[in-house]
Enzyme design. Structure first.
Site, PDB file in Angstrom:
ATOM      1  N   GLU A   1      -6.779 -14.772  -8.459  1.00  0.00           N
ATOM      2  CA  GLU A   1      -5.775 -13.785  -8.398  1.00  0.00           C
ATOM      3  C   GLU A   1      -4.162 -14.270  -7.621  1.00  0.00           C
ATOM      4  O   GLU A   1      -4.354 -15.291  -6.944  1.00  0.00           O
ATOM      5  CB  GLU A   1      -6.101 -12.425  -7.363  1.00  0.00           C
ATOM      6  CG  GLU A   1      -7.013 -11.712  -7.782  1.00  0.00           C
ATOM      7  CD  GLU A   1      -7.568 -10.588  -6.823  1.00  0.00           C
ATOM      8  OE1 GLU A   1      -6.704 -10.315  -5.878  1.00  0.00           O
ATOM      9  OE2 GLU A   1      -8.767 -10.104  -6.990  1.00  0.00           O
TER      10      GLU A   1
ATOM     11  N   LEU B   1       0.946 -11.815  -4.780  1.00  0.00           N
ATOM     12  CA  LEU B   1       2.279 -11.177  -4.981  1.00  0.00           C
ATOM     13  C   LEU B   1       2.571 -11.169  -6.287  1.00  0.00           C
ATOM     14  O   LEU B   1       2.264 -11.816  -7.180  1.00  0.00           O
ATOM     15  CB  LEU B   1       3.427 -11.883  -4.069  1.00  0.00           C
ATOM     16  CG  LEU B   1       3.217 -11.994  -2.663  1.00  0.00           C
ATOM     17  CD1 LEU B   1       4.163 -12.928  -1.934  1.00  0.00           C
ATOM     18  CD2 LEU B   1       3.265 -10.540  -1.943  1.00  0.00           C
TER      19      LEU B   1
ATOM     20  N   ASP C   1       0.975  -1.312   0.249  1.00  0.00           N
ATOM     21  CA  ASP C   1       0.116  -0.131   0.065  1.00  0.00           C
ATOM     22  C   ASP C   1       0.806   1.151   0.071  1.00  0.00           C
ATOM     23  O   ASP C   1       1.034   1.853   0.997  1.00  0.00           O
ATOM     24  CB  ASP C   1      -0.763  -0.054   1.297  1.00  0.00           C
ATOM     25  CG  ASP C   1      -2.082  -0.982   1.212  1.00  0.00           C
ATOM     26  OD1 ASP C   1      -2.294  -1.871   0.266  1.00  0.00           O
ATOM     27  OD2 ASP C   1      -2.859  -1.059   1.896  1.00  0.00           O
TER      28      ASP C   1
ATOM     29  N   GLU D   1     -11.209  -7.841   1.271  1.00  0.00           N
ATOM     30  CA  GLU D   1     -11.590  -9.107   1.337  1.00  0.00           C
ATOM     31  C   GLU D   1     -12.616  -9.599   2.582  1.00  0.00           C
ATOM     32  O   GLU D   1     -12.705  -8.579   3.570  1.00  0.00           O
ATOM     33  CB  GLU D   1     -10.321 -10.115   1.762  1.00  0.00           C
ATOM     34  CG  GLU D   1      -9.170  -9.842   0.601  1.00  0.00           C
ATOM     35  CD  GLU D   1      -7.912 -10.314   0.850  1.00  0.00           C
ATOM     36  OE1 GLU D   1      -7.133 -10.666   0.010  1.00  0.00           O
ATOM     37  OE2 GLU D   1      -7.457 -10.203   2.121  1.00  0.00           O
TER      38      GLU D   1
ATOM     39  N   THR E   1      -7.309 -15.886  -3.682  1.00  0.00           N
ATOM     40  CA  THR E   1      -6.152 -15.391  -3.836  1.00  0.00           C
ATOM     41  C   THR E   1      -4.988 -16.502  -3.653  1.00  0.00           C
ATOM     42  O   THR E   1      -5.404 -17.598  -3.241  1.00  0.00           O
ATOM     43  CB  THR E   1      -5.549 -14.320  -3.037  1.00  0.00           C
ATOM     44  OG1 THR E   1      -5.473 -14.598  -1.460  1.00  0.00           O
ATOM     45  CG2 THR E   1      -6.492 -13.149  -3.195  1.00  0.00           C
TER      46      THR E   1
END
Length: 579
Positions: free
Chosen positions: A483, A486, A201, A285, A445
């Site tokens: 997804e 990383l 972020d 999430e 993920t």
């Protein structure tokens, strides 16, 4: 005859290329059919490439399935040669997009459409498109690579920042039109969380000012751990149905936001905008903020901590304990579950032998804690479903891939996040069944990770976790999308994604594939020459699907020329990016 770069690329595509002529005021645009002066050899190669000015620096992933161990990027000349052999057959693309919207692509064996996650800061705090020129060029490049579309965060904290019910769609209007212009589909994420506090972020986008003011007045609106530490990433689900945000409940705020989005972009729904991913917690999430990385509170691979100590959550816990005729269980969560960076065996609650998680109190508490999360998802999904009904878009929900300590009995990090998954209990089937009730997609993920790449002392097992989730979605008959957790640009990660997305579970895939895959993330590293070659090859393989039987030699021959032609273009874009 010597052709310009644009003409050479147009020749490969066999399509007319607009050519700027003249340098004076009022310059005209002529159209040259490149295929009229250069004919490609007879083959199925059809490419559209426009100049990809490289996108400016963007942050790494939002999803926090963290592992410090990454496979090294290895240049692979064979892959590089294949990379630009992108086959963009119009009818096939339209069919896959239509099937994706109808939620049936995963059962057709026709390949998996690839989306690319856009930068977190694609829209600025002033509600304009960030790095407009680079963004436009990057979208062109993605389209040329055969990418189906992009995923973008639509930030609550940007759009409804200044006052309740006052929405500024500014930069998103331009961004969505840009995607439409390039023929890219869009997965729009209703991002009701703050950006900032997780690895990757690089920008900070807080919750709306007026919501933050209410949290300042009543800190119990924030998730709280047993030591009184508050987490401001997302409003606590404990107050979902209470009018604590300027007279509205959080769920009403989310519904009003989605309704405003629908009304403002109704002309794009079902055509350009094909999916609405509904944010349900930190990092978007469906989970509790049990492993916050801000200020070093949590570090991989710690077990995290329960987030049920705000007064609203504790009130619910008290009522549940009384209903279970165990009022003594209602005053607090587990007090022997260790701290954020402990390991399961460090704690009485999570240890394998005689751990509290496996006793009557543990079953009661974990059942309540996980059910609160499911109920939260159910409430927001019910709103989203009614708001977007008959608009032609699919609804999806993102679930975190918490793979560390997966090999233990208690699965402590999953439990603190709200997933009641242990060696003796499937925690993902109830989530899949909840999504199935609303016709939503299960987005998961850590698809790119391999077990052996992770620290084995922490018993990480991402591949086994993905397999468990695939089985749960198969049983619940809910579409599964993926997804990568990383950023990865190497062949090993691509191969792992290809394998996982084919859903070959225990040797029997039943003609089932993921309905979509979203690649993390659009940034300058993606467009570096070797990474870009591998990425385009990866997109092609994903689109061809598991049953592809295309001649590799033909692809390599076609790709070789394509790589040669486009190399100066990528170099030119890289230079432009540096200025």
């Amino acid at each position: 005859m010597s052709l310009s770069m644009t003409h050479q690329i147009g020749a490969l595509a066999g399509t007319p290329i607009p050519v700027e002529t003249g340098t004076t005021t009022g310059e005209s645009t002529a159209t040259l059919s490149a295929s009229a002066v250069w004919k490609p050899s007879a083959s199925s190669l059809r490419c559209r490439v426009q100049k990809p000015d490289i996108v400016d620096a963007i942050s790494p992933p939002l999803s926090p399935c963290r592992s410090p161990i990454l496979g090294a990027t290895r240049p692979d000349l064979t892959v590089a040669c294949r990379a630009f052999a992108t086959e963009l057959k119009e009818p096939a693309t339209e069919t896959s997009a239509r099937e994706y919207r109808e939620g049936v692509a995963q059962d057709k064996g026709n390949g998996v459409p690839v989306y690319v996650m856009m930068p977190l800061d694609s829209v600025t705090m002033n509600n304009t498109v960030n790095r407009r020129k680079a963004m436009n060029a990057s979208l062109q490049a993605l389209k040329s690579a055969g990418v189906e579309g992009v995923m973008m965060d639509v930030w609550w904290g940007l759009v409804e920042r200044d006052a309740p019910g006052v929405y500024n769609w500014g930069g998103y209007t331009e961004l969505l039109e840009m995607a439409k212009k390039h023929g890219l589909k869009v997965q729009a994420v209703m991002s009701f969380h703050q950006c900032g506090g997780n690895v990757g972020d690089s920008v900070t986008i807080p919750l709306p000012k007026w919501a933050a003011e209410e949290i300042d007045r009543d800190p119990d609106l924030a998730y709280t751990d047993q030591w009184g530490r508050r987490n401001y990433e997302y409003v606590s689900l404990g107050c979902d149905t209470l009018p604590v945000l300027k007279g509205r409940t959080p769920v009403q705020c989310y519904a009003d936001f989605m309704r405003a989005f629908r009304d403002n972009f109704k002309h794009l729904l079902g055509d350009t905008i094909v999916e609405i991913q509904v944010g349900m917690g930190p990092a978007g999430e469906l989970r509790y903020p049990s492993y916050p990385e801000q200020n070093g509170t949590w570090k991989f691979p710690g077990i995290g901590a329960f987030q049920c100590y705000d007064k609203y959550m504790l009130s619910s816990l008290k009522a549940a304990a009384e209903a279970a005729s165990k009022p003594e269980w209602g005053s607090t969560g587990p007090t022997d579950a260790g701290q954020y960076n402990n390991w399961p065996e460090d704690t009485p609650f999570f240890k394998k032998e005689g751990g509290g998680w496996d006793g009557p109190y543990g079953e009661f508490f974990l059942g309540w804690y996980s059910q609160m999360l499911l109920d939260h998802g159910e409430r927001i999904l019910a709103s989203a479903k009614s708001i977007f009904e008959n608009t032609g878009v699919k609804i999806s929900v993102k679930v975190a891939g918490i793979h560390w300590h997966y090999g233990t009995r208690s699965h402590a990090p999953e439990l603190t996040a709200g997933y009641y998954n242990t060696r003796f209990r499937d925690g993902y089937l109830p989530i899949a069944q909840m999504l199935a009730r609303h016709g939503a997609i299960f987005n998961f993920t850590c698809i790119e990770m391999r077990d052996h790449e992770q620290p084995q002392d922490a018993l990480c097992a991402p591949e086994k976790l993905v397999r468990q989730v695939a089985l749960a979605t198969q049983k619940a008959q809910v579409p599964l999308a993926g997804e990568n957790a990383l950023p990865r640009y190497d062949e090993d990660a691509h191969e792992q994604i290809l394998q996982a997305s084919s859903l070959n579970i225990e040797g029997d895939s039943q003609d089932r594939e993921m309905c979509a895959f979203t690649y993390l993330r659009m940034n300058p590293q993606l467009f570096q020459e070797d990474n870009w070659r591998r990425f385009v090859a990866f997109v092609k393989k994903m689109k061809e699907g598991k049953d592809a039987h295309r001649c590799r030699e033909q692809v390599e021959r076609e790709a070789e020329h394509f790589v040669h032609v486009t190399q100066p273009l990528l170099q030119e874009a890289a230079v432009a990016h540096m200025h």
